[in-house]
Design a protein around this motif. Structure first.
Motif, PDB file in Angstrom:
ATOM      1  N   ASN A 103       0.799  -1.223   0.000  1.00  0.00           N
ATOM      2  CA  ASN A 103       0.000   0.000   0.000  1.00  0.00           C
ATOM      3  C   ASN A 103       0.833   1.275   0.000  1.00  0.00           C
ATOM      4  N   LEU A 104       1.920   1.265   0.744  1.00  0.00           N
ATOM      5  CA  LEU A 104       2.694   2.498   0.864  1.00  0.00           C
ATOM      6  C   LEU A 104       4.031   2.403   0.125  1.00  0.00           C
TER       7      LEU A 104
ATOM      8  N   ARG B  29      -3.594   6.811   5.030  1.00  0.00           N
ATOM      9  CA  ARG B  29      -3.375   8.174   5.520  1.00  0.00           C
ATOM     10  C   ARG B  29      -2.037   8.697   4.995  1.00  0.00           C
ATOM     11  N   GLY B  30      -1.026   7.851   5.078  1.00  0.00           N
ATOM     12  CA  GLY B  30       0.289   8.240   4.582  1.00  0.00           C
ATOM     13  C   GLY B  30       0.304   8.469   3.086  1.00  0.00           C
ATOM     14  N   LEU B  31      -0.473   7.671   2.350  1.00  0.00           N
ATOM     15  CA  LEU B  31      -0.500   7.799   0.901  1.00  0.00           C
ATOM     16  C   LEU B  31      -1.117   9.122   0.459  1.00  0.00           C
TER      17      LEU B  31
ATOM     18  N   TRP C  36      -2.604   8.746 -10.690  1.00  0.00           N
ATOM     19  CA  TRP C  36      -3.659   8.766  -9.675  1.00  0.00           C
ATOM     20  C   TRP C  36      -3.364   7.711  -8.617  1.00  0.00           C
ATOM     21  N   ASN C  37      -3.485   8.110  -7.348  1.00  0.00           N
ATOM     22  CA  ASN C  37      -3.321   7.179  -6.236  1.00  0.00           C
ATOM     23  C   ASN C  37      -4.657   6.940  -5.550  1.00  0.00           C
TER      24      ASN C  37
END
Length: 252
Positions: free
Chosen positions: A102-103, A149-151, A126-127
């Motif tokens: 994910n990150l 949240r970090g992304l 796009w993420n």
């Protein structure tokens, strides 16, 4: 024709996006860690690739350019959720896998793609947002929420780094979508309770992804967000829930 690449395109929202972009007339490539026969989608190009491996991401980019001549839009959709458990009960390998895909995977893939888009002189990355992107906290889903949240932070930071260039980044927020990630690890009684909320706020893949695809193709400003389930829409659904019966888990 617009060329779109979707990572994690073999199932769920990713597969829905691949089908939706094809329906809009785009040329599409997608990847997964495997491409089973059941995941072959129309005329889309399917490539086996691990988004945490820069060489694999470059292989996906190069295969797409070899077939279609360019990449206009890249969607980092590949992602994992963790088992619905407190942090201290999660297997260390599961925590690593969620953070890795994910990150770390999205950052590594973005580095490859943004460099290639700057070299070709255009492009939009796009993420995919998810639970936790807006600060919402749900017990039992901490690793997943923390990565999302970090992304969101990372994507907005990318936008600042890309200011003044011909390349843009954006955030794609599908809202609550009925996939196996949404319903996993519930006890039967708990799931029945959860379904009451899901039937108010959630939508099926085939409802959300065509709308998202059209919005992505229309474009947005650098650092912009396309969101399906806005606060206003959620409030309206709660306000009208008693009069609007939705059953996302049956035939209706």
């Amino acid at each position: 024709m617009t060329v779109v690449v979707v990572t994690g395109g073999t199932r769920g929202i990713g597969q829905g996006l691949v089908r939706a972009f094809l329906a809009e007339g785009a040329q599409v490539a997608y990847c997964g860690r495997s491409i089973p026969d059941s995941s072959v989608i129309g005329d889309a190009l399917g490539i086996v690739a691990d988004v945490t491996d820069r060489a694999d991401v470059r292989k996906l980019w190069d295969a797409s350019v070899d077939k279609y001549g360019k990449v206009d839009i890249w969607i980092n959709n590949a992602g994992l959720s963790n088992s619905r458990k407190p942090l201290w009960r999660l297997d260390p390998a599961e925590i690593d896998a969620v953070v890795d895909v994910n990150l770390r995977g999205t950052l590594q893939a973005s580095a490859v793609v943004l460099d290639a888009m700057l070299a070709q002189g255009h492009g939009a990355l796009w993420n995919m947002e998810g639970l936790g992107s807006n600060g919402q906290i749900v017990a039992g889903l901490m690793p997943y929420g923390a990565t999302k949240r970090g992304l969101t932070y990372a994507t907005l930071a990318m936008a600042k780094e890309l200011a003044g260039t011909p390349v843009k980044v954006g955030l794609l927020s599908p809202g609550m979508v009925v996939t196996d990630l949404l319903t996993r690890d519930y006890e039967p009684a708990e799931l029945e309770k959860a379904k009451k909320i899901f039937n108010i706020l959630a939508d099926r893949v085939e409802t959300v992804t065509p709308w998202l695809a059209r919005k992505v193709l229309a474009g947005t400003r650098n650092g912009g967000r396309v969101a399906w389930l806005t606060n206003r829409k959620a409030a309206y659904r709660f306000a009208t829930a008693a009069f609007t019966k939705r059953d996302l888990f049956g035939n209706s």
